[in-house]
Design an enzyme around this catalytic site. Structure first.
Site, PDB file in Angstrom:
ATOM      1  N   GLU A 140       0.884  -1.178   0.000  1.00  0.00           N
ATOM      2  CA  GLU A 140       0.000   0.000   0.000  1.00  0.00           C
ATOM      3  C   GLU A 140       0.909   1.212   0.000  1.00  0.00           C
ATOM      4  O   GLU A 140       1.600   1.482   0.981  1.00  0.00           O
ATOM      5  CB  GLU A 140      -0.926  -0.011   1.225  1.00  0.00           C
ATOM      6  CG  GLU A 140      -2.175   0.839   1.011  1.00  0.00           C
ATOM      7  CD  GLU A 140      -2.198   2.111   1.813  1.00  0.00           C
ATOM      8  OE1 GLU A 140      -1.364   3.000   1.519  1.00  0.00           O
ATOM      9  OE2 GLU A 140      -3.030   2.233   2.711  1.00  0.00           O
TER      10      GLU A 140
ATOM     11  N   CYS B  92      -2.644   8.672   3.732  1.00  0.00           N
ATOM     12  CA  CYS B  92      -2.430   8.306   2.324  1.00  0.00           C
ATOM     13  C   CYS B  92      -3.651   8.595   1.456  1.00  0.00           C
ATOM     14  O   CYS B  92      -3.521   8.801   0.256  1.00  0.00           O
ATOM     15  CB  CYS B  92      -2.067   6.825   2.222  1.00  0.00           C
ATOM     16  SG  CYS B  92      -0.585   6.376   3.129  1.00  0.00           S
TER      17      CYS B  92
END
Length: 521
Positions: A257, A291
Site C-alpha cells: 500500500e 495516504c
C-alpha cells in the site's frame, strides 16, 4: 505526468540494502513531535536477531494454527475488549509518539482497531471456509473438489509512522486470524504503539512468539524480508519497489500500500457547504498525513469562487498546536522530521510558479513541529503540490471548465489510491467515479471507504499491489490448496494404459460431442 518520488508513510531507507555491520546498538530515541521531547528509546535490531525471531515465530505457528478459527477468534475478541478497556492508555501512547490530536488518535485508530478485531474474528472463518467446487470436466464427475485456504506460515509486516495502530498493527490482525505467526517492524519513528498492542495480546492469551515486534531502522526491515513467507508493506512508492524486488528474489508474495495524491471533484450542482466541510476536514485531519487524504481539489467554474471562500474561512479558523486534551486543537504536529521539508518545498514551489496562498503557508512558530493549515489557488499541474504527495496540511484548489476536464486532471497522476466526487446527482456522480483511475472512489463523501472492512482497500497504478480489507485482505495471508477426493474408485481409469483404438476413438468422440457442437458465429 510527474515521476513517483515522495510518499512519507515510511522512511525512505525502510528496506535499504544490507550494509556492513554498524556500531553497537545504542537504541533509537522516540520523539514527541509536538514538544521535541524524547519519550522512549527502543532497540535497533540486526539481521541475526531477526533470524532468531523468525525461528521462534515458525516454531510457535503450528500451535496457533491448531487453535482453529474458534480459538483464534476468542483471542481476538478478548483483544477487542482490551483495546476498549485500555483506550485512554493506547490513545496517550499514540499521541506521545505521533503528535496527533486526541480525536485523530481516538476516531481513526482506537475506533478502527475495535472494529477490526471483531470483524476479522467473525468474517475470517467465512472468508477462509472450504469451498466446494463444481466442474464441467467429465473426467472428474463424481469426485469431491475442494478449495482450501491454508496459512502461509510467517508473515512480515512493515508499518508506517502516520497510523501506528490502524496501518501498522492493523495489518497483523487478519494475518493472525488466518493462523499465521507475525513479525511486525513498525516505523522507527512510532514503535511504541505496536509494543503496547503486543503486550495487550499477550494478556489476552496469544501464545508466546506468535506476534513479535522488531524495532529498528531500514536494515531491520531488509532483514525481515529475508526471513518471512510473505511481506505486507505500507510506505513510499520508491521503497515499495525495493520491497517488491526483494520479495521477487525470494519468490514470496508481497502486498504493497503505497503513495497517493487523492483528488476531489466538486461539480456545480454540489452541496457546497458539505463539500467545503469535507475538503477542510479530510485535507487537514491528522495534519494531512494520511495516504487517502484529500490532496487536490478540482472545482467547476460556476461555483469555484464560492467554494474557495467557504473552504478558506473554515481552514483559517482551525487551531494548531500541542493538544491539551480532547477538543483543544484541530491540526496536529508533523510526525516525521523530514516531512516538514517536503511540505515547505511544495508550497514554495507552487508560489514561485504563480500560486497564491489564501491562508497559512508557513511553519508555525514556537516549540514542536507544526505547519499552518494552508489553502492555495491559481495552481496547475506544473507544480509539485498538484502531482507529488505532500502529506501535510495543504489544500490546493484548481478551477476547471467541466467534469470532463476534472476527470482528465484527476487521472493525470502516477498515483491512484483514493478519490471523491461531490454532486447532488448521485447517478452522475457514480458514473464519474467509474471513470477515475483509483482503488476507491467516494461520492459525496471522502475516506469513508477505509472504515468499510467488507470492501477492499488498495491502489491503482503506482499506489500499490494487492489490498487490505475484504475477502482478499485475509486470503492474501494464505495459499490456496486444491483437494480432489475420488469416492467411487475403480481399479483403473478408462484412459489409462494400455491404449486401445476403440477406447481412444470413444474418448475423442465424447470430447467432440461435448466441446465441438454449436455455432461459433
Amino acid at each position: 505526468m510527474a515521476t513517483v518520488e515522495q510518499h512519507p508513510a515510511e522512511t525512505d531507507n525502510a528496506v535499504a540494502e544490507a550494509q556492513a555491520p554498524t556500531a553497537p546498538d545504542t537504541g533509537i530515541p522516540v520523539e514527541n513531535p509536538a514538544t521535541g521531547e524524547t519519550v522512549a528509546t527502543v532497540p535497533d535490531l540486526g539481521a541475526e536477531e531477526i533470524a532468531q525471531m523468525a525461528a521462534r515465530g515458525r516454531a510457535a505457528q503450528p500451535q496457533w494454527e491448531a487453535y482453529g478459527f474458534e480459538g483464534r477468534a476468542r483471542v481476538l475478541l478478548r483483544a477487542q475488549k482490551w483495546v476498549m478497556d485500555n483506550a485512554q492508555r493506547v490513545t496517550e501512547t499514540i499521541v506521545s509518539e505521533t503528535g496527533k490530536t486526541y480525536e485523530d488518535a481516538s476516531l481513526a485508530e482506537i475506533g478502527y482497531a475495535g472494529n477490526a478485531f471483531g470483524f476479522w474474528a467473525k468474517q475470517g472463518p467465512v472468508y477462509l471456509a472450504d469451498e466446494a467446487v463444481k466442474s464441467s470436466q467429465i473426467l472428474v464427475k463424481g469426485k469431491k473438489l475442494v478449495l482450501r485456504y491454508r496459512p502461509l506460515g510467517l508473515i512480515g509486516v512493515i508499518g508506517p509512522w502516520n497510523y501506528p495502530l490502524t496501518n501498522s498493527f492493523g495489518d497483523c490482525i487478519p494475518a493472525l486470524m488466518a493462523g499465521n505467526s507475525v513479525i511486525l517492524k513498525p516505523s522507527e519513528v512510532t514503535p511504541l504503539t505496536s509494543l503496547l498492542m503486543a503486550e495487550g495480546l499477550r494478556e489476552c492469551g496469544l501464545p508466546d512468539d506468535v506476534l513479535q515486534i522488531a524495532t529498528g531502522r531500514g536494515e531491520t526491515g531488509a532483514a525481515l524480508i529475508e526471513q518471512v513467507d510473505m511481506i505486507m508493506f505500507t510506505g513510499s512508492t520508491r521503497t515499495g519497489r525495493k520491497v517488491a524486488e526483494a520479495a521477487a528474489r525470494r519468490l514470496i508474495p508481497a502486498s504493497l500500500e503505497l503513495g497517493g495524491k487523492d483528488p476531489m471533484i466538486v461539480l456545480s450542482d454540489a452541496d457546497l457547504e458539505r463539500a467545503a466541510n469535507f475538503a477542510t476536514y479530510f485535507s487537514m485531519q491528522n495534519a494531512g498525513q494520511t495516504c487517502i487524504s484529500i490532496e487536490r481539489v478540482y472545482v467547476e467554474e460556476p461555483v469555484y469562487d464560492e467554494f474557495v471562500a467557504k473552504v478558506s474561512e473554515k481552514v483559517r479558523a482551525l487551531r494548531v498546536g500541542k493538544p491539551a486534551g480532547p477538543g483543544t486543537v484541530e491540526v496536529c504536529a508533523i510526525t516525521f522530521p523530514p516531512q516538514m521539508d517536503t511540505i515547505k518545498d511544495h508550497v514554495e514551489d507552487a508560489v514561485q510558479k504563480g500560486a497564491r496562498v489564501l491562508t497559512g503557508g508557513q511553519q508555525a512558530p514556537g516549540p514542536g513541529r507544526f505547519y499552518e493549515p494552508t489553502v492555495l489557488v491559481d495552481v496547475d499541474h506544473s507544480m509539485k503540490i498538484m502531482n507529488e504527495e505532500t502529506f501535510g496540511p495543504t489544500l490546493p484548489i484548481m478551477k476547471v471548465a467541466d467534469a470532463d476536464e476534472a476527470v482528465r486532471l484527476a487521472n493525470d497522476s502516477p498515483y491512484g489510491l483514493g478519490s471523491s466526487v461531490f454532486t447532488r446527482d448521485t447517478e452522475r456522480g457514480e458514473a464519474i467515479a467509474r471513470r477515475l483511475q483509483a482503488g476507491a472512489v467516494n461520492v459525496n463523501d471522502a475516506m469513508i471507504n477505509y472504515t468499510v472492512l467488507e470492501l477492499p482497500m488498495g491502489g491503482a497504478k503506482a499506489s500499490g499491489l494487492g489490498s487490505r480489507h475484504g475477502a482478499g485482505g485475509i486470503r492474501k495471508y494464505c495459499s490456496q490448496q486444491a483437494i480432489v477426493v475420488t469416492k467411487l474408485a475403480m481399479k483403473k481409469e478408462l484412459f489409462m494404459y494400455p491404449y486401445k483404438p476403440r477406447t481412444s476413438k470413444l474418448l475423442a468422440g465424447v470430447f467432440k460431442f461435448l466441446y465441438g457442437r454449436g455455432k461459433r458465429d
